[in-house]
Design a protein around this motif. Sequence first.
Motif, PDB file in Angstrom:
ATOM      1  N   ASP A  17     -12.330   9.289  -3.451  1.00  0.00           N
ATOM      2  CA  ASP A  17     -13.388  10.273  -3.235  1.00  0.00           C
ATOM      3  C   ASP A  17     -13.154  11.135  -1.995  1.00  0.00           C
ATOM      4  O   ASP A  17     -13.878  12.099  -1.763  1.00  0.00           O
ATOM      5  CB  ASP A  17     -14.744   9.577  -3.115  1.00  0.00           C
ATOM      6  N   ARG A  18     -12.137  10.812  -1.182  1.00  0.00           N
ATOM      7  CA  ARG A  18     -11.939  11.535   0.076  1.00  0.00           C
ATOM      8  C   ARG A  18     -11.176  12.848  -0.101  1.00  0.00           C
ATOM      9  O   ARG A  18     -11.255  13.727   0.750  1.00  0.00           O
ATOM     10  CB  ARG A  18     -11.188  10.658   1.094  1.00  0.00           C
ATOM     11  N   GLY A  19     -10.394  12.951  -1.156  1.00  0.00           N
ATOM     12  CA  GLY A  19      -9.599  14.161  -1.352  1.00  0.00           C
ATOM     13  C   GLY A  19      -8.456  14.292  -0.368  1.00  0.00           C
ATOM     14  O   GLY A  19      -7.966  15.398  -0.126  1.00  0.00           O
ATOM     15  N   TRP A  20      -7.982  13.173   0.189  1.00  0.00           N
ATOM     16  CA  TRP A  20      -6.926  13.204   1.212  1.00  0.00           C
ATOM     17  C   TRP A  20      -5.545  13.089   0.581  1.00  0.00           C
ATOM     18  O   TRP A  20      -5.293  12.168  -0.199  1.00  0.00           O
ATOM     19  CB  TRP A  20      -7.093  12.034   2.190  1.00  0.00           C
ATOM     20  N   ARG A  21      -4.657  14.012   0.905  1.00  0.00           N
ATOM     21  CA  ARG A  21      -3.237  13.866   0.605  1.00  0.00           C
ATOM     22  C   ARG A  21      -2.659  12.895   1.637  1.00  0.00           C
ATOM     23  O   ARG A  21      -2.491  13.270   2.799  1.00  0.00           O
ATOM     24  CB  ARG A  21      -2.521  15.222   0.707  1.00  0.00           C
ATOM     25  N   ILE A  22      -2.378  11.683   1.213  1.00  0.00           N
ATOM     26  CA  ILE A  22      -1.960  10.659   2.163  1.00  0.00           C
ATOM     27  C   ILE A  22      -0.442  10.695   2.303  1.00  0.00           C
ATOM     28  O   ILE A  22       0.295  10.435   1.361  1.00  0.00           O
ATOM     29  CB  ILE A  22      -2.455   9.274   1.730  1.00  0.00           C
ATOM     30  N   ARG A  23       0.017  11.021   3.509  1.00  0.00           N
ATOM     31  CA  ARG A  23       1.442  11.216   3.785  1.00  0.00           C
ATOM     32  C   ARG A  23       2.117   9.955   4.312  1.00  0.00           C
ATOM     33  O   ARG A  23       3.252   9.661   3.948  1.00  0.00           O
ATOM     34  CB  ARG A  23       1.607  12.353   4.808  1.00  0.00           C
ATOM     35  N   ALA A  24       1.439   9.215   5.192  1.00  0.00           N
ATOM     36  CA  ALA A  24       2.062   8.051   5.825  1.00  0.00           C
ATOM     37  C   ALA A  24       1.092   6.885   5.825  1.00  0.00           C
ATOM     38  O   ALA A  24      -0.126   7.075   5.947  1.00  0.00           O
ATOM     39  CB  ALA A  24       2.500   8.374   7.251  1.00  0.00           C
ATOM     40  N   TYR A  58       0.841  -1.191   0.000  1.00  0.00           N
ATOM     41  CA  TYR A  58       0.000   0.000   0.000  1.00  0.00           C
ATOM     42  C   TYR A  58       0.879   1.246   0.000  1.00  0.00           C
ATOM     43  O   TYR A  58       1.845   1.329   0.765  1.00  0.00           O
ATOM     44  CB  TYR A  58      -0.915   0.015   1.226  1.00  0.00           C
ATOM     45  N   VAL A  59       0.512   2.204  -0.867  1.00  0.00           N
ATOM     46  CA  VAL A  59       1.289   3.433  -1.044  1.00  0.00           C
ATOM     47  C   VAL A  59       0.339   4.620  -0.999  1.00  0.00           C
ATOM     48  O   VAL A  59      -0.701   4.622  -1.672  1.00  0.00           O
ATOM     49  CB  VAL A  59       2.045   3.413  -2.392  1.00  0.00           C
ATOM     50  N   GLY A  60       0.689   5.626  -0.202  1.00  0.00           N
ATOM     51  CA  GLY A  60      -0.095   6.850  -0.176  1.00  0.00           C
ATOM     52  C   GLY A  60       0.241   7.740  -1.356  1.00  0.00           C
ATOM     53  O   GLY A  60       1.366   7.711  -1.882  1.00  0.00           O
ATOM     54  N   ALA A  61      -0.716   8.543  -1.776  1.00  0.00           N
ATOM     55  CA  ALA A  61      -0.511   9.478  -2.883  1.00  0.00           C
ATOM     56  C   ALA A  61      -0.889  10.889  -2.436  1.00  0.00           C
ATOM     57  O   ALA A  61      -1.992  11.104  -1.930  1.00  0.00           O
ATOM     58  CB  ALA A  61      -1.333   9.079  -4.099  1.00  0.00           C
ATOM     59  N   LEU A  62       0.031  11.810  -2.632  1.00  0.00           N
ATOM     60  CA  LEU A  62      -0.205  13.200  -2.262  1.00  0.00           C
ATOM     61  C   LEU A  62      -0.903  13.974  -3.380  1.00  0.00           C
ATOM     62  O   LEU A  62      -1.865  14.697  -3.145  1.00  0.00           O
ATOM     63  CB  LEU A  62       1.125  13.880  -1.920  1.00  0.00           C
ATOM     64  N   ALA A  63      -0.425  13.824  -4.610  1.00  0.00           N
ATOM     65  CA  ALA A  63      -0.970  14.599  -5.725  1.00  0.00           C
ATOM     66  C   ALA A  63      -2.278  14.008  -6.234  1.00  0.00           C
ATOM     67  O   ALA A  63      -3.225  14.735  -6.520  1.00  0.00           O
ATOM     68  CB  ALA A  63       0.047  14.681  -6.856  1.00  0.00           C
ATOM     69  N   LYS A  64      -2.327  12.685  -6.352  1.00  0.00           N
ATOM     70  CA  LYS A  64      -3.525  12.038  -6.884  1.00  0.00           C
ATOM     71  C   LYS A  64      -4.501  11.628  -5.793  1.00  0.00           C
ATOM     72  O   LYS A  64      -5.514  10.969  -6.070  1.00  0.00           O
ATOM     73  CB  LYS A  64      -3.131  10.812  -7.715  1.00  0.00           C
ATOM     74  N   VAL A  65      -4.216  12.020  -4.559  1.00  0.00           N
ATOM     75  CA  VAL A  65      -5.092  11.857  -3.388  1.00  0.00           C
ATOM     76  C   VAL A  65      -5.826  10.515  -3.363  1.00  0.00           C
ATOM     77  O   VAL A  65      -7.038  10.449  -3.466  1.00  0.00           O
ATOM     78  CB  VAL A  65      -6.079  13.038  -3.240  1.00  0.00           C
ATOM     79  N   HIS A  66      -5.049   9.441  -3.189  1.00  0.00           N
ATOM     80  CA  HIS A  66      -5.658   8.128  -3.034  1.00  0.00           C
ATOM     81  C   HIS A  66      -4.676   7.219  -2.312  1.00  0.00           C
ATOM     82  O   HIS A  66      -3.522   7.573  -2.067  1.00  0.00           O
ATOM     83  CB  HIS A  66      -6.051   7.525  -4.385  1.00  0.00           C
ATOM     84  N   LEU A  67      -5.162   6.038  -1.967  1.00  0.00           N
ATOM     85  CA  LEU A  67      -4.334   4.976  -1.421  1.00  0.00           C
ATOM     86  C   LEU A  67      -4.207   3.915  -2.496  1.00  0.00           C
ATOM     87  O   LEU A  67      -5.209   3.348  -2.943  1.00  0.00           O
ATOM     88  CB  LEU A  67      -4.973   4.391  -0.162  1.00  0.00           C
ATOM     89  N   ALA A  68      -2.976   3.660  -2.948  1.00  0.00           N
ATOM     90  CA  ALA A  68      -2.750   2.654  -3.990  1.00  0.00           C
ATOM     91  C   ALA A  68      -2.528   1.289  -3.360  1.00  0.00           C
ATOM     92  O   ALA A  68      -1.733   1.161  -2.427  1.00  0.00           O
ATOM     93  CB  ALA A  68      -1.548   3.051  -4.845  1.00  0.00           C
ATOM     94  N   ASP A  76      -1.914  14.699   4.980  1.00  0.00           N
ATOM     95  CA  ASP A  76      -1.047  15.877   5.040  1.00  0.00           C
ATOM     96  C   ASP A  76      -1.868  17.140   4.796  1.00  0.00           C
ATOM     97  O   ASP A  76      -2.051  17.581   3.668  1.00  0.00           O
ATOM     98  CB  ASP A  76       0.058  15.750   3.990  1.00  0.00           C
ATOM     99  N   GLN A  77      -2.366  17.689   5.901  1.00  0.00           N
ATOM    100  CA  GLN A  77      -3.183  18.899   5.851  1.00  0.00           C
ATOM    101  C   GLN A  77      -2.906  19.717   7.105  1.00  0.00           C
ATOM    102  O   GLN A  77      -2.375  19.199   8.093  1.00  0.00           O
ATOM    103  CB  GLN A  77      -4.682  18.536   5.810  1.00  0.00           C
ATOM    104  N   ALA A  78      -3.266  21.006   7.054  1.00  0.00           N
ATOM    105  CA  ALA A  78      -3.167  21.824   8.257  1.00  0.00           C
ATOM    106  C   ALA A  78      -4.055  21.266   9.356  1.00  0.00           C
ATOM    107  O   ALA A  78      -3.745  21.373  10.545  1.00  0.00           O
ATOM    108  CB  ALA A  78      -3.544  23.271   7.938  1.00  0.00           C
TER     109      ALA A  78
END
Length: 358
Positions: A326-333, A298-308, A347-349
């Motif tokens: 559909d969540r619009g989440w920048r996944i960092r970890a 499993y890999v997080g995606a920041l630009a394409k906002v998904h979990l691969a 990865d959000q404020a």
Amino acid sequence: MIVVFEHLFHYLIVLLAGLTATTAMADSGVETLAKDLEHPWGMAFLAEGEVLVTERPGRLLYLDLETGQRAQVSGVPAVDAQGQGGLLDIELHPDFSDNRQVYLTWAGACGDGNATHLGRGRLTDDNQLADFETLFVATPCVESTKHFGSRISFDGAGHVLFTTGDRGERDRAQDLEDHNGAVIRLHDDGSIPATNPFVGQANAEAAIYSYGHRNPQGAARHPETGALWIHEHGPRGGDEINLPAAGENFGWPETTYGREYWGPEIAPSEKPGTIQPIHVWTPSIAPSGMAFHNGDLYVGALAKVHLARLRLDGQEVVSEERLLEDRGWRIRAVESGPDGNLYLLTDQANGRLVRVNP
């Protein structure tokens, strides 16, 4: 007519109930456990339900996921929180239950700029990192706010490895007298192993394990082979998954599947003497964080906002699925938790800690 309407009404009720049930099932495997995390970057589980989370501005938090208790851990080093820099990854020593050692990477000021640092401290019962010490600084220090790496991994043989980025100055990744753009391997006390590939070699830094990396922000040990897998950001396209090996050159910027942001080719995709990635994303997904879980990667995606979710056959990626688009989440970890679920940081404020049952 009344009978027809009654049947139609009954059909709509059933249909809506089915849609509601479908939505509930879709959401039942995704649960937000904590909010208001300021650009969280890394996490490490102390036990089931207890986790440490780094926030890029420079805070380390203790979270009890059962009670909701949250406490700030003291003793964290000062960070240079500019651009992509700040407090980055966290990892527990393999013998944490005995020595309580917590390892951190961070962007820290040095010289006329900053650098990726590695250090450790002993976690006390009152949430302090006691006796904190800096173990390594990836020199030279650079006046930049980009491409610090960095993820930490232990190999089970007394070594700690961590990744560094090229600091936005790509030629550093090919310079063996420069720690940037590399995988660094040390003993767990920060000393350099005599078995490192460039020990004793003139014009090369002995701490370097592999080089030619652009900006690796994911690292995970394969649960069966123990091999270290990393991924790294490409430029415009060309995100890569690589398997670091001692002394090997992974090509950046002399070879890449990406292009300049304004369009032209940077370099050919293959070059003798360099190692090919085992997987490439073009266009870029901007990968960050990775974990093996139930046989998949499993890999997080920041630009394409998904979990691969990548299905594997040995070292070959045979299929890929995108989750949570559909969540619009920048996944960092991304981490596999002790309870058998996946955990994500966004990865959000106002970032989140999320539990996922794939």
